[in-house]
Design a protein around this motif. Structure first.
Motif, PDB file in Angstrom:
ATOM      1  N   LYS A  58     -12.370  20.803  48.936  1.00 52.08           N
ATOM      2  CA  LYS A  58     -12.567  21.066  47.541  1.00 52.08           C
ATOM      3  C   LYS A  58     -13.762  21.543  47.090  1.00 52.08           C
ATOM      4  N   HIS A  59     -14.773  21.091  48.310  1.00 54.73           N
ATOM      5  CA  HIS A  59     -16.092  21.774  48.070  1.00 54.73           C
ATOM      6  C   HIS A  59     -16.217  23.154  48.220  1.00 54.73           C
ATOM      7  N   VAL A  60     -15.551  23.746  49.269  1.00 50.11           N
ATOM      8  CA  VAL A  60     -15.500  25.025  49.748  1.00 50.11           C
ATOM      9  C   VAL A  60     -14.545  25.809  48.598  1.00 50.11           C
ATOM     10  N   ALA A  61     -13.638  24.960  48.351  1.00 49.89           N
ATOM     11  CA  ALA A  61     -12.709  25.738  47.101  1.00 49.89           C
ATOM     12  C   ALA A  61     -13.646  25.978  45.860  1.00 49.89           C
ATOM     13  N   MET A  62     -14.290  24.884  45.416  1.00 53.17           N
ATOM     14  CA  MET A  62     -15.176  25.119  44.288  1.00 53.17           C
ATOM     15  C   MET A  62     -16.322  26.172  44.378  1.00 53.17           C
ATOM     16  N   ARG A  63     -16.971  26.089  45.708  1.00 52.88           N
ATOM     17  CA  ARG A  63     -17.795  27.312  45.970  1.00 52.88           C
ATOM     18  C   ARG A  63     -17.150  28.742  45.749  1.00 52.88           C
ATOM     19  N   SER A  64     -16.011  28.918  46.225  1.00 50.48           N
ATOM     20  CA  SER A  64     -15.352  30.085  46.287  1.00 50.48           C
ATOM     21  C   SER A  64     -15.110  30.654  44.780  1.00 50.48           C
ATOM     22  N   ILE A  65     -14.565  29.693  43.913  1.00 51.36           N
ATOM     23  CA  ILE A  65     -14.091  29.910  42.628  1.00 51.36           C
ATOM     24  C   ILE A  65     -15.544  30.475  41.907  1.00 51.36           C
ATOM     25  N   LEU A  66     -16.629  29.606  42.087  1.00 52.99           N
ATOM     26  CA  LEU A  66     -17.852  30.114  41.331  1.00 52.99           C
ATOM     27  C   LEU A  66     -18.263  31.102  41.889  1.00 52.99           C
ATOM     28  N   ALA A  67     -18.180  31.637  43.055  1.00 54.22           N
ATOM     29  CA  ALA A  67     -18.646  32.971  43.758  1.00 54.22           C
ATOM     30  C   ALA A  67     -17.882  34.040  43.103  1.00 54.22           C
ATOM     31  N   VAL A  68     -16.501  33.844  43.023  1.00 48.05           N
ATOM     32  CA  VAL A  68     -15.594  34.768  42.168  1.00 48.05           C
ATOM     33  C   VAL A  68     -15.871  35.125  40.796  1.00 48.05           C
ATOM     34  N   SER A  69     -16.297  33.864  40.152  1.00 42.35           N
ATOM     35  CA  SER A  69     -16.602  34.046  38.722  1.00 42.35           C
ATOM     36  C   SER A  69     -17.923  34.944  38.786  1.00 42.35           C
ATOM     37  N   LEU A  70     -18.734  34.405  39.410  1.00 36.30           N
ATOM     38  CA  LEU A  70     -20.299  35.281  39.297  1.00 36.30           C
ATOM     39  C   LEU A  70     -20.060  36.843  39.625  1.00 36.30           C
ATOM     40  N   VAL A  71     -19.151  37.183  40.524  1.00 34.64           N
ATOM     41  CA  VAL A  71     -19.060  38.633  40.922  1.00 34.64           C
ATOM     42  C   VAL A  71     -18.393  39.036  39.642  1.00 34.64           C
ATOM     43  N   ALA A  72     -17.132  38.290  39.019  1.00 31.61           N
ATOM     44  CA  ALA A  72     -16.618  39.007  38.180  1.00 31.61           C
ATOM     45  C   ALA A  72     -17.455  39.375  36.962  1.00 31.61           C
ATOM     46  N   ALA A  73     -18.391  38.203  36.545  1.00 35.60           N
ATOM     47  CA  ALA A  73     -19.229  38.158  35.533  1.00 35.60           C
ATOM     48  C   ALA A  73     -20.196  39.539  35.687  1.00 35.60           C
ATOM     49  N   ALA A  74     -20.600  39.640  36.785  1.00 36.77           N
ATOM     50  CA  ALA A  74     -21.771  40.621  37.083  1.00 36.77           C
ATOM     51  C   ALA A  74     -20.924  42.088  37.092  1.00 36.77           C
ATOM     52  N   ALA A  75     -19.691  42.202  37.226  1.00 37.45           N
ATOM     53  CA  ALA A  75     -19.045  43.312  37.272  1.00 37.45           C
ATOM     54  C   ALA A  75     -18.683  44.182  35.960  1.00 37.45           C
ATOM     55  N   SER A  76     -18.305  43.137  35.189  1.00 43.81           N
ATOM     56  CA  SER A  76     -18.036  43.566  33.821  1.00 43.81           C
ATOM     57  C   SER A  76     -19.292  43.497  32.612  1.00 43.81           C
ATOM     58  N   PRO A  77     -19.336  44.316  31.795  1.00 43.17           N
ATOM     59  CA  PRO A  77     -20.510  44.376  31.180  1.00 43.17           C
ATOM     60  C   PRO A  77     -20.298  43.391  29.853  1.00 43.17           C
ATOM     61  N   ALA A  78     -21.515  42.693  29.577  1.00 42.17           N
ATOM     62  CA  ALA A  78     -21.410  41.803  28.592  1.00 42.17           C
ATOM     63  C   ALA A  78     -20.708  42.024  27.400  1.00 42.17           C
ATOM     64  N   VAL A  79     -21.097  42.956  26.694  1.00 42.28           N
ATOM     65  CA  VAL A  79     -20.654  43.513  25.324  1.00 42.28           C
ATOM     66  C   VAL A  79     -20.768  45.056  25.419  1.00 42.28           C
ATOM     67  N   ALA A  80     -19.427  45.535  25.220  1.00 43.26           N
ATOM     68  CA  ALA A  80     -19.529  47.045  25.318  1.00 43.26           C
ATOM     69  C   ALA A  80     -19.783  47.553  23.907  1.00 43.26           C
ATOM     70  N   ARG A  81     -20.655  48.610  23.820  1.00 38.89           N
ATOM     71  CA  ARG A  81     -20.973  49.014  22.445  1.00 38.89           C
ATOM     72  C   ARG A  81     -20.116  50.062  22.056  1.00 38.89           C
ATOM     73  N   PRO A  82     -19.665  50.009  20.754  1.00 33.12           N
ATOM     74  CA  PRO A  82     -18.550  50.932  20.517  1.00 33.12           C
ATOM     75  C   PRO A  82     -18.917  52.414  20.685  1.00 33.12           C
ATOM     76  N   ASP A  83     -17.922  53.236  20.977  1.00 36.31           N
ATOM     77  CA  ASP A  83     -18.202  54.627  21.155  1.00 36.31           C
ATOM     78  C   ASP A  83     -18.607  55.489  20.022  1.00 36.31           C
ATOM     79  N   ALA A  84     -19.289  56.658  20.221  1.00 36.93           N
ATOM     80  CA  ALA A  84     -19.902  57.360  19.254  1.00 36.93           C
ATOM     81  C   ALA A  84     -18.597  57.604  18.209  1.00 36.93           C
ATOM     82  N   ALA A  85     -17.404  57.971  18.672  1.00 37.80           N
ATOM     83  CA  ALA A  85     -16.322  58.346  17.744  1.00 37.80           C
ATOM     84  C   ALA A  85     -16.227  57.161  16.605  1.00 37.80           C
ATOM     85  N   ALA A  86     -16.313  55.834  17.030  1.00 38.36           N
ATOM     86  CA  ALA A  86     -16.109  54.720  16.222  1.00 38.36           C
ATOM     87  C   ALA A  86     -17.541  54.990  15.101  1.00 38.36           C
TER      88      ALA A  86
END
Length: 150
Positions: A5-33
């Motif tokens: 369970k400890h290994v599984a929890m660490r894997s889930i945490l690692a995946v979520s940290l990578v996903a959070a780092a890969a996606s922008p926090a908030v995307a600014r609307p584009d110039a067209a908007a």
């Protein structure tokens, strides 16, 4: 907690940290908007008539000028309509300030002018704060005001 369970929890945490780092926090609307909301404001068919409204226009353009000048994304800046460029915004802020002073000159009431300028600055601060939250409503409202204050 079992080792599995400890290994599984660490894997889930690692995946979520990578996903959070890969996606922008908030995307600014584009110039067209931005451009579309600005254009919508120009369609209102109204313009500042009173000293108070002129001061609001000046303060809102002034806040936008600072915001536009701080944007680092050159592709975004170049895609904005020329009327939303920082230099143009500075000119509009000066224009509306002069118009407000002329309009107020008929009254010769400096205390009124000072009060109205403070209220206009507070309104402009609220509009730019809503815009900075990357809320589409904040974007739309700010751009529409700029369109009205064209």
């Amino acid at each position: 907690m079992t080792p599995a369970k400890h290994v599984a929890m660490r894997s889930i945490l690692a995946v979520s940290l990578v996903a959070a780092a890969a996606s922008p926090a908030v995307a600014r609307p584009d110039a067209a908007a931005h451009n579309a909301a600005f254009e919508a404001g120009t369609k209102w068919g109204t313009s500042a008539q009173t000293t108070s409204e002129m001061l609001e226009c000046s303060e809102i353009w002034s806040r936008w000028q600072a915001e536009a000048a701080a944007i680092k994304d050159q592709a975004f800046v170049q895609a904005l309509t020329a009327e939303l460029a920082a230099d143009h915004a500075r000119q509009r802020a000066i224009y509306w300030q002069r118009m407000a002073r002329r309009n107020n000159g008929e009254r010769e009431d400096l205390s009124y002018f000072g009060r109205e300028q403070k209220e206009a600055a507070a309104k402009a601060d609220r509009l730019i704060a809503a815009y900075r939250k990357d809320d589409p409503k904040g974007l739309g409202t700010l751009m529409e005001y700029l369109g009205i204050c064209r």
